[in-house]
Design an enzyme around this catalytic site. Sequence first.
Site, PDB file in Angstrom:
ATOM      1  CB  CYS A  73      -0.905  -0.002   1.227  1.00 47.78           C
ATOM      2  SG  CYS A  73      -2.010   1.434   1.302  1.00 47.78           S
ATOM      3  CB  CYS A  77      -1.338   3.906   7.986  1.00 45.29           C
ATOM      4  SG  CYS A  77      -2.550   4.461   6.754  1.00 45.29           S
ATOM      5  CB  CYS A  80      -0.581  -0.054   8.197  1.00 47.83           C
ATOM      6  SG  CYS A  80      -1.258  -1.329   7.100  1.00 47.83           S
ATOM      7  CB  CYS A 117     -15.078  -7.653   6.875  1.00 46.33           C
ATOM      8  SG  CYS A 117     -16.447  -7.429   8.037  1.00 46.33           S
ATOM      9  CB  CYS A 148     -18.087  -5.300   5.617  1.00 49.68           C
ATOM     10  SG  CYS A 148     -17.226  -3.774   6.123  1.00 49.68           S
ATOM     11  CB  CYS A 208     -17.911  -0.441   8.997  1.00 54.98           C
ATOM     12  SG  CYS A 208     -16.813  -1.214  10.210  1.00 54.98           S
ATOM     13  NE  ARG A 286     -17.081  -5.818  13.721  1.00 51.85           N
ATOM     14  CZ  ARG A 286     -17.345  -5.025  12.692  1.00 51.85           C
ATOM     15  NH1 ARG A 286     -16.433  -4.208  12.232  1.00 51.85           N
ATOM     16  NH2 ARG A 286     -18.525  -5.052  12.129  1.00 51.85           N
TER      17      ARG A 286
END
Length: 350
Positions: A73, A77, A80, A117, A148, A208, A286
């Site tokens: 990616c 972040c 991550c 998901c 999701c 979400c 969650r």
Amino acid sequence: MTDTRRRSDRPAPSLGDRDAPAVRTDWTRAEIAALFDLPFDELMWRAQGVHRAHHAASEVQLCTLLSIKTGGCPEDCGYCSQSASADTQLKAEKLMEVEAVLASAAEAKAAGSQRFCMGAAWRNPKDRDMAKVVAMVEGVKAMGLETCMTLGMLAPHQARQLAEAGLDYYNHNIDTSPENYGNVITTRSFGDRLETLANVREAGISVCCGGIVGMGETRADRVGFVHALATLPRHPESVPVNALVPVRGTPLGDMLADTPMARLDDIEFVRTVAVARIAMPQSMVRLSAGRESMSDATQALCFMAGANSIFTGDKLLTTGNAGDGADAALLAKLGMVPMLGEEPMRVAAV
């Protein structure tokens, strides 16, 4: 004996003047900070009252998360392991084939999951990828599972494609408070996050949206995080609360590993869950990443604070998770049962 009754035959709670507290989107930071500052037993009592006014007691929604495109990616972040700038030795992979995704979804359904998901490590999906993604949504939906996806930023036309395919939820976390956001991510702005959420809403897909705590932020940042979610024009239908898993090779993992800041105090984590429940009464809250390192007692406190959804299975994208067996044992120990009915916000929207 474990109580196996479902939503329809559980007795309605009696909460007096706390019954069905109003859903508000005009919370102030001072009000949310005051909730964080409550004595712990008072905060828990209020959160449980709000929870029982809107949700069936002792029910937990089981969800499964699959990485359909791992690594590489371009975002930076700080938490991550899938960022191309992270030194985690994680190998970038191509988008999975539809048949493999559907096989994983079938396994998840057999294990009792209600929602499947799918996450891709993209800044945003390319239009050439959308046909496969749409086929995944349609295939999982055909199994009777909720769907999701989290694919990064979405353009309006991509959100409409997913809506037409029948996507139930789109995950796009704000991660932290607006003020702390730049300390965690620099390749896209907090406003970019909100723009994608608006595109998802406009397309008619449920949202979400949550974030991560334990990234070295202050309580003021946790207040700001909950405030940002609770003052959206419509609360997210699902609010995942993640505890940072400090991965070596990521900026935050290297900064926080082996320090007292590497793990947020359990009581403070439970407080965050309780405040989220009070501020967003109808949302599913969650427990997400970091749960594998929580004791049964901490997870039980989170359920008492109003958490009513978990990711089950052995893996969350690239980090470990408690596993189906451990989750089944925990729920049995607590006398809790898997949720089968619709989420309150989705029922109310019909």
